[in-house]
Design an enzyme around this catalytic site. Structure first.
Site, PDB file in Angstrom:
ATOM      1  N   ALA A  15       0.862  -1.188   0.000  1.00  0.00           N
ATOM      2  CA  ALA A  15       0.000   0.000   0.000  1.00  0.00           C
ATOM      3  C   ALA A  15       0.894   1.232   0.000  1.00  0.00           C
ATOM      4  CB  ALA A  15      -0.893  -0.014   1.232  1.00  0.00           C
ATOM      5  N   LYS A  16       0.254   2.363  -0.190  1.00  0.00           N
ATOM      6  CA  LYS A  16       0.984   3.629  -0.287  1.00  0.00           C
ATOM      7  C   LYS A  16       1.862   3.893   0.931  1.00  0.00           C
ATOM      8  CE  LYS A  16       0.234   7.738  -2.716  1.00  0.00           C
ATOM      9  NZ  LYS A  16       1.417   7.394  -3.430  1.00  0.00           N
TER      10      LYS A  16
END
Ligand code: GLU
Length: 305
Positions: free
Chosen positions: A238-239
């Protein structure tokens, strides 16, 4: 000469692609191109659209050296086709309205009977009276498949024979939007896609999609579910995991080909561009395990576990 089949990449434009998405796209492209197939992009924009994300995703795919055939298809422009498939299933007596709330489904689905997560068919046998009462309460109905099978088997290039429960999958959500599992089946067939390469998080949904295809008299594609990229805690990338998008990497001074080279290394290839990967691509030798990645160390510390 018969039309060559097609492979595809089908991103959801909910944000920037991270290296896990890019790696799946690279693989889908390499699978398609190495087998003489067309390669198509379909934007799955029925849900969670972030303005500008589609263009950035397409730019990133092009920047890592992927090319595709024909115009990009958007699901939001294909609503009548999904409705036609729903109408066909309804005419065959294969749908029913479901008034269950998310919470009711969760509670029912975790009950100690039936396959985990499967809808237990609560609304299958509602009387007209009960339906009217739910409507009067202001509940909006989703439309579900009246599945006759409880399990279905598919064959996957990487996973072999794979069997999983088939339940009364949602075809149209309560807000009237066609559900992903229906749209993907309708679109893959309409686009002549006979090779579906995507992340192995979608493997459990595949038997129900293949079953739906057979009910609609559509061909079931070949499947290859490829391992995901996970963070050092074993969760989906994820980011927050650091410099995981192409623009993050460019901002660090790295080039798209360096990012491709890191992805290629994780797949066991010494290629320094997508074209070079394609030259020696052999799906039989792909890793079956996830790539564990420290986003901040993408180029220095990429490794196969
Ligand atoms: N749109 C889905 C995603 O981005 C992919 C669906 C598919 O490949 O079938 O996860």
């Amino acid at each position: 000469m018969p039309e060559p089949g097609a492979g595809r990449y089908a991103p959801s434009p909910s944000g920037d692609l991270h290296v896990g998405n890019l790696r799946t796209a690279l693989l889908a492209w390499a699978f398609a191109r190495s087998t003489g197939r067309r390669f198509l992009i379909r934007v799955e924009d029925l849900d969670r659209v972030r303005p500008g994300a589609e263009q950035r995703q397409l730019d990133d795919l092009a920047a890592i050296g992927l090319d595709w055939d024909g115009p990009v298809v958007r699901q939001s422009e294909r609503l009548p086709y999904y409705q036609a498939a729903i109408d066909r299933l309804t005419a065959a007596g294969l749908t029913y309205e479901c008034f269950c709330t998310r919470r009711e489904i969760q509670q029912a689905a975790t009950a100690p009977h039936g396959p985990l997560g499967a809808y237990p068919g609560t609304c299958r046998t509602l009387t007209e009276q009960a339906r009217t009462r739910f409507r009067d309460e202001g509940r909006r109905a989703a439309l579900r498949l009246r599945a006759a099978a409880t399990e279905f088997e598919i064959i996957d290039d990487l996973h072999g024979r794979y069997r999983a429960p088939v339940d009364d999958v949602v075809l149209r959500r309560g807000d009237g939007i066609p559900a992903y599992n229906l749209a993907v089946v309708v679109d893959d067939a309409a686009q002549g896609i006979d090779q579906v390469v995507r992340g192995d998080d979608l493997l459990p949904s595949t038997p129900r999609q293949a079953y739906l295809a057979t009910l609609l008299d559509l061909p079931v594609p070949h499947y290859a579910h490829v391992p995901l990229v996970l963070n050092t805690e074993g969760q989906r990338l994820a980011k927050r995991d650091g410099a995981v998008t192409l623009s993050d990497q460019l901002a660090l001074g790295n080039t798209p080909d360096q990012v491709v080279a890191a992805m290629a290394r994780s797949l066991g290839y010494a290629a320094t561009s997508s074209a070079e990967l394609l030259d020696s691509f052999d799906p039989a030798h792909l890793p079956r395990e996830p790539w564990i990645l420290d986003g901040n160390g993408l180029l220095q510390r990429s490794r196969c576990p």
